[in-house]
Design an enzyme around this catalytic site. Structure first.
Site, PDB file in Angstrom:
ATOM      1  N   SER A 138       0.856  -1.187   0.000  1.00 36.61           N
ATOM      2  CA  SER A 138       0.000   0.000   0.000  1.00 36.61           C
ATOM      3  C   SER A 138       0.888   1.231   0.000  1.00 36.61           C
ATOM      4  CB  SER A 138      -0.892   0.011   1.248  1.00 36.61           C
ATOM      5  OG  SER A 138      -1.517   1.266   1.425  1.00 36.61           O
ATOM      6  N   TYR A 151      -2.518  -1.399  10.248  1.00 36.54           N
ATOM      7  CA  TYR A 151      -2.594  -1.611   8.802  1.00 36.54           C
ATOM      8  C   TYR A 151      -1.340  -1.059   8.127  1.00 36.54           C
ATOM      9  CZ  TYR A 151      -4.231  -1.372   3.979  1.00 36.54           C
ATOM     10  OH  TYR A 151      -4.350  -1.513   2.605  1.00 36.54           O
TER      11      TYR A 151
END
Length: 251
Positions: A138, A151
């Site tokens: 990400s 995350y």
């Protein structure tokens, strides 16, 4: 990786990025096997798109083991594994009650899940003349979003994992490619989808990049460049401030 002629397994592909990529890879002449936890949805997607499907829970080691064995038994020609696993939780780190349970779930799914998946397939992939492990990190691996610290950490872990195992596997037929999404308009974190890149535009650009850059080690759509290269470009403090909605540091 070549864009066609592969047999591809994508867990976590019943919606969002995984499903969008599965559809496009199938359209380009690949055999695509998708996985997910919801058997009813898997059955629906098998009917609609002709995917082979398998139930898999990326937070459960035994489920990963069983699903991987099922996929290999049915598709011994498999040569591409997309180690896609991602759940996102808002966390408040002022006290353990605000983050610990969610953090543990995120780490188990997002980091241990792909590690366990790769462990199940790496021996097989090494027997194929040309194979690919695609990891999915990400842009938040490079500039964190403050409300989702676990995350962010797992995706930074996936990035470094990808870099390291790519070096280790250089003496094999297995290539390691890292897909680095920006924010994409999915239901990953409810309430934030309107701020992301449109899903179809993202998936189309990813496929175009794979077609035009078959030897790329990272797949980077244009929208993720500000995060991916923030530190290298000297823009990290301003990018961190902008991403998290506070003023840029003055010193």
């Amino acid at each position: 990786m070549d864009i066609t002629g592969n047999t591809v397994f994508i867990p976590g592909a019943t919606s969002g990025i995984g499903l969008a990529l599965a559809i496009r890879l199938q359209e380009r002449g690949n055999t695509v096997v998708i996985g997910g936890r919801r058997t009813e949805l898997l059955a629906q997607l098998e009917t609609e798109h002709g995917f082979d499907t398998v139930r898999i829970d990326m937070a459960d080691r035994e489920s990963i083991r069983e699903a991987s064995a099922t996929v290999l038994a049915a598709h011994p020609e498999l040569n591409v594994v997309v180690a896609m696993a991602g759940i996102m939780r808002s966390e408040d780190w002022h006290s353990p009650a605000g983050f610990l349970a969610d953090a543990e779930e995120v780490v188990t799914t997002n980091l241990l899940g792909p590690i366990r998946l790769i462990a199940e397939f790496v021996d097989h992939l090494r027997t194929r003349p040309a194979a690919t492990i695609m990891t999915v990190s990400s842009g938040l691996a490079f500039v964190p979003l403050a409300i989702t610290p676990s995350y962010d950490a797992t995706k930074a872990g996936i990035h470094n994992l990808s870099e390291a195992i790519r070096v280790q596997l250089e003496d094999t037929s297995v290539r390691v490619v890292e897909l680095v999404p920006p924010a994409v308009a999915t239901d990953l974190l409810p309430g934030t989808d309107s701020h992301g890149m449109p899903l179809d535009a993202f998936a189309d650009e990813v496929i175009s990049l794979i077609e035009s850059q078959p030897d790329a080690q990272e797949i980077l759509v244009e929208a993720v460049h500000p995060l991916r290269f923030a530190e290298a470009n000297g823009a990290y403090p301003a990018t961190l401030a902008r991403l998290n909605g506070f003023g840029a540091p003055t010193a």
